[in-house]
Design an enzyme around this catalytic site. Structure first.
Site, mmCIF file in Angstrom:
data_model
loop_
_atom_site.group_PDB
_atom_site.id
_atom_site.type_symbol
_atom_site.label_atom_id
_atom_site.label_comp_id
_atom_site.label_asym_id
_atom_site.label_seq_id
_atom_site.Cartn_x
_atom_site.Cartn_y
_atom_site.Cartn_z
ATOM 1 N N CYS A 40 0.688 -0.921 0.105
ATOM 2 C CA CYS A 40 0.273 -0.105 -0.303
ATOM 3 C C CYS A 40 0.542 1.339 -0.121
ATOM 4 C CB CYS A 40 -1.169 0.159 1.415
ATOM 5 S SG CYS A 40 -1.730 -1.113 1.303
ATOM 6 N N ASN A 64 -1.382 1.947 5.747
ATOM 7 C CA ASN A 64 -0.558 0.508 5.851
ATOM 8 C C ASN A 64 -0.555 0.017 6.522
ATOM 9 O OD1 ASN A 64 1.170 -0.710 3.982
ATOM 10 N ND2 ASN A 64 2.806 0.976 3.808
ATOM 11 N N LYS A 79 11.357 -14.762 -12.696
ATOM 12 C CA LYS A 79 10.911 -13.636 -13.256
ATOM 13 C C LYS A 79 10.399 -13.795 -14.423
ATOM 14 C CE LYS A 79 12.265 -10.830 -11.157
ATOM 15 N NZ LYS A 79 13.121 -10.651 -10.566
ATOM 16 N N GLU A 120 16.196 -17.808 -10.053
ATOM 17 C CA GLU A 120 16.033 -16.248 -9.983
ATOM 18 C C GLU A 120 15.289 -16.266 -11.803
ATOM 19 O OE1 GLU A 120 15.101 -13.917 -9.136
ATOM 20 O OE2 GLU A 120 15.464 -12.216 -10.130
ATOM 21 N N GLU A 175 6.756 -13.836 -12.879
ATOM 22 C CA GLU A 175 6.427 -12.449 -12.196
ATOM 23 C C GLU A 175 5.620 -12.235 -13.595
ATOM 24 O OE1 GLU A 175 9.895 -11.336 -10.559
ATOM 25 O OE2 GLU A 175 8.516 -11.081 -8.653
ATOM 26 N N LYS A 178 5.934 -4.217 -5.008
ATOM 27 C CA LYS A 178 7.285 -3.873 -4.615
ATOM 28 C C LYS A 178 7.779 -4.201 -3.162
ATOM 29 C CE LYS A 178 10.822 -2.511 -6.854
ATOM 30 N NZ LYS A 178 11.365 -3.855 -7.275
ATOM 31 N N HIS A 227 15.145 -37.125 -11.637
ATOM 32 C CA HIS A 227 14.626 -37.623 -10.090
ATOM 33 C C HIS A 227 12.979 -37.204 -9.989
ATOM 34 C CE1 HIS A 227 18.632 -39.024 -8.391
ATOM 35 N NE2 HIS A 227 18.889 -37.905 -8.921
ATOM 36 N N TRP A 255 -2.934 -2.614 -1.840
ATOM 37 C CA TRP A 255 -2.873 -3.538 -2.194
ATOM 38 C C TRP A 255 -3.116 -4.490 -0.434
ATOM 39 C CZ3 TRP A 255 -0.587 -8.886 0.724
ATOM 40 C CH2 TRP A 255 -0.162 -9.195 -0.384
ATOM 41 N N ARG A 292 3.834 -0.518 -5.160
ATOM 42 C CA ARG A 292 3.263 -0.396 -3.608
ATOM 43 C C ARG A 292 2.070 -1.533 -3.716
ATOM 44 N NH1 ARG A 292 7.006 1.479 0.083
ATOM 45 N NH2 ARG A 292 6.107 0.600 2.131
HETATM 46 C C1 F6R Z 1 10.747 -10.545 -7.121
HETATM 47 C C2 F6R Z 1 10.600 -9.540 -6.560
HETATM 48 C C3 F6R Z 1 10.702 -10.044 -4.651
HETATM 49 C C4 F6R Z 1 11.316 -9.423 -4.164
HETATM 50 C C5 F6R Z 1 10.823 -9.603 -2.580
HETATM 51 C C6 F6R Z 1 11.773 -9.088 -1.238
HETATM 52 O O1 F6R Z 1 10.982 -9.673 -8.694
HETATM 53 O O2 F6R Z 1 10.348 -8.194 -6.658
HETATM 54 O O3 F6R Z 1 10.438 -10.879 -5.052
HETATM 55 O O4 F6R Z 1 13.043 -9.483 -3.996
HETATM 56 O O5 F6R Z 1 9.143 -9.143 -2.065
HETATM 57 O O6 F6R Z 1 11.838 -7.924 -2.015
HETATM 58 P P1 F6R Z 1 13.091 -7.298 -0.989
HETATM 59 O O7 F6R Z 1 14.782 -7.214 -1.562
HETATM 60 O O8 F6R Z 1 12.354 -5.163 -1.076
HETATM 61 O O9 F6R Z 1 13.401 -7.159 0.330
#
Ligand code: F6R
Length: 593
Positions: free
Chosen positions: A2, A102, A475, A471, A478, A588, A494, A76, A28
């Site tokens: 939020c 928030n 990506k 990773e 997402e 985020k 396996h 959010w 956010r």
């Molecule tokens: C992936 C992504 C999330 C963040 C996670 C941790 O692209 O954005 O998986 O990596 O929420 O966020 P931080 O790094 O801000 O603690």
């Protein structure tokens, strides 16, 4: 999670200023948005609200009157679905008070029953609404600031609120856990969930601390401790961010901009104060157990750290995802070291891990991008990532910045700081060339065109390329909402090999290192079951159906390997009609547990 934004000043277009602030904070959360302004009519002030489910998009707020006080929220959803009614701000019964929030009020059901449902009319399903009714109740005995103070003291959980009263020409903001930044202007002041949203207006800011409340008028900011009730002197910080860094510039999306900035990002990440890097490597050496902790993408970076430290520094480090760390709490002592890794510095699970380390008197070091964030303020040593504001919900440049920093620290631990820095700098140069190579980009677009309708993508790597595979899958999921999974190259035989059928895309990382022969065999195993092999490698191998060529950067190749998959994720998102900066259901800053 939020975003909250407030304005009070001598400009009459407060609602517009807040709307622009919300657009910046939309990363956010984008389940709904809403704005409240004070509307002064014939000596009587009342609050007007506009709120809507969905993203802000090209929303207009023509319905809202001119005003010099406004607050706004981008949501959010936690309690209650994404509807107009559940959107913030929320009113009390009299409609003289509006609140945005928030966090999660963990005891909201308790508070609701204490307050008595008969005396207050609840409209939404949110936990937030109880806050504004509590303020309404407290206003019977106390002036506005104190009413908010008393209310906030009753809330359990990590929360931040802004309250607006039609009768008082002030905004009152309080926080415990969720971030709040105050921006100081001339005859105007601002409130925001992050500092980046304030850059267009002011560089003079105050990070509100946990357990603090501030009363904000156009000419003044008064801060009070929620613990003692006493006024406290604010610490003013001057931001050195440039407006350009927080804007898209010529790019269509922040995601693409941030992917393209990574050559510079990794160089910035290792342009650190050498004393801090030496201190951290000494701390790792002396510690009896060091734990690298991160969530999501930062968690994958921490797993990569365990390989980097093993290969370069011959040092075992532990890694753990933030939400699981407290279950290992019993291992912590005053000789343990927690290295908390986070782009935002606001991730609730990381702050919980820090709490566990504090309880055991362990040392806390944070690697964090957002300066002034909650994490940076609770750490014994802060190493800034320095990759600049990351605005897309998908983390890219913070990920490669973290890897670069881990390499530098591991090299330092091995007594080879200069060699490490040189290696990262030349990796940055190689990345610049790669990102400006049109053929490289076009090849990835072509592969996105070929696979964008697939249901599953599997990704394998061995050694350090294993966390990169995790990773990469992260990506793709997402951005494209295609199911993608990353594995250690030896694992699918396996189990997951049973899921491979004719044409299933399988991305394989084949660096020129000790993993090469084995990973090619693993790719062959997938190809034999129909897998379409997309190789990411400095050399073309027979097993590949598609080849994405990347330069061989030796030990730091992992930094380069992830780039083509970030780009692939971006082009898959475009091809599938998704917003690459705002994937559904994600935010985020994950400030809830
Ligand atoms: C992936 C992504 C999330 C963040 C996670 C941790 O692209 O954005 O998986 O990596 O929420 O966020 P931080 O790094 O801000 O603690």
């Amino acid at each position: 999670m939020c975003g909250i934004f407030g304005y009070i000043g001598n400009k009459k277009e407060a609602a517009n200023i807040v709307l622009e602030g919300l657009k910046t904070l939309e990363y956010r959360g984008y389940d709904s948005w809403g704005i409240a302004v004070v509307n002064e009519k014939f000596n009587k002030a009342e609050i007007s609200i506009k709120k809507k489910a969905g993203k802000i998009g090209n929303a207009t707020i023509k319905e809202l009157p001119q005003s010099n006080i406004a607050l706004g929220h981008t949501r959010w959803a936690t309690h209650g679905s994404a509807t107009d009614i559940n959107a913030h701000p929320h009113f009390d019964c009299s409609k003289n008070i509006a609140v945005i929030h928030n966090g999660i009020v963990e005891n909201y059901l308790d508070l609701k029953s204490k307050l008595g449902e008969i005396n207050h009319k609840y409209i939404s399903e949110t936990d937030t609404e109880v806050i504004v009714h509590l303020i309404e109740d407290n206003l019977k005995q106390f002036p506005f600031r104190e009413a908010v103070f008393k209310t906030f003291k009753n809330l359990l959980g990590r929360n931040a609120i802004i309250a607006l009263s039609a009768n008082d020409k002030s905004l009152v903001v309080a926080k415990n856990g969720s971030p709040i930044v105050l921006g100081l202007g001339r005859s105007e002041n601002y409130i925001s969930s992050d500092a980046a949203a304030l850059i267009p207006y002011t560089k003079k800011i105050i990070f509100l601390e946990d357990e603090q409340l501030a009363e904000i008028t156009k000419d003044d900011i008064e801060i009070y401790s929620l613990l003692t009730g006493k006024q406290v002197k604010p610490k003013i910080t001057i931001l050195d961010w440039k407006l350009k860094e927080a804007q898209k510039g010529p790019y269509q999306h922040f995601l693409l901009k941030e992917i393209m900035e990574q050559d510079d990002g990794i160089k910035q990440a290792v342009s650190q104060n050498v004393d801090d890097i030496n201190t951290l490597s000494r701390l790792i050496k002396r510690s009896f157990g060091s734990y690298f902790v991160g969530c999501g993408t930062a968690g994958h970076a921490c797993r990569a750290a365990s390989y980097i430290f093993s290969i370069i520094a011959k040092r075992h480090i532990n890694f753990c995802v933030g939400s699981e760390f407290s279950y290992f709490e019993d291992f912590l002592t005053d000789k343990s070291l927690l290295i908390a890794v986070s782009q935002s510095g606001e991730t609730a699970d990381i702050l919980e891990a820090v709490g566990a380390a504090r309880r055991h008197k362990s040392k806390i070091v944070s690697l964090v991008n957002v300066i002034g964030s909650s994490l940076s303020r609770v750490s014994d040593l802060v190493i800034p990532l320095r990759v600049g504001p990351e605005k897309s919900v998908l983390s890219t440049k913070a990920f490669t910045g973290k890897l670069a920093l881990f390499y530098l620290i591991a090299y330092t631990l091995a007594g080879k700081y200069e060699e490490g820095k040189k290696q990262i700098m030349s990796t940055g140069d190689a990345l610049s060339l790669l990102l400006s190579d049109n053929k490289f980009i076009e090849n990835i677009k072509m592969i996105a065109d070929r696979i964008y309708q697939m249901q599953d993508i599997y990704i394998i790597g061995r050694g350090i390329s294993y966390p990169i595979a995790l990773e990469a899958a992260h990506k793709i999921k997402e951005a494209s909402y295609i199911h993608a999974e990353g594995f250690a190259g030896g694992e699918p035989k396996h189990c997951e090999i049973s899921l491979i059928s004719e044409g299933t895309p399988c991305i394989v990382f084949v660096p020129n290192d000790e993993t090469k022969t084995a990973i090619i065999s693993n790719a062959m195993e997938l190809k034999s079951r129909g897998g379409m092999i997309i190789g990411i490698s400095p050399t073309k191998e027979l097993v590949f159906d598609e080849w994405i060529e990347v330069p061989d950067m030796g030990i730091t190749s992992s930094i380069i390997e992830v780039i083509p998959v970030q780009l692939l994720a971006y082009y898959l998102a475009l091809r599938r009609g998704n917003d690459p900066d705002k994937p559904r259901n994600l935010a985020k800053s994950v400030t809830v547990k």
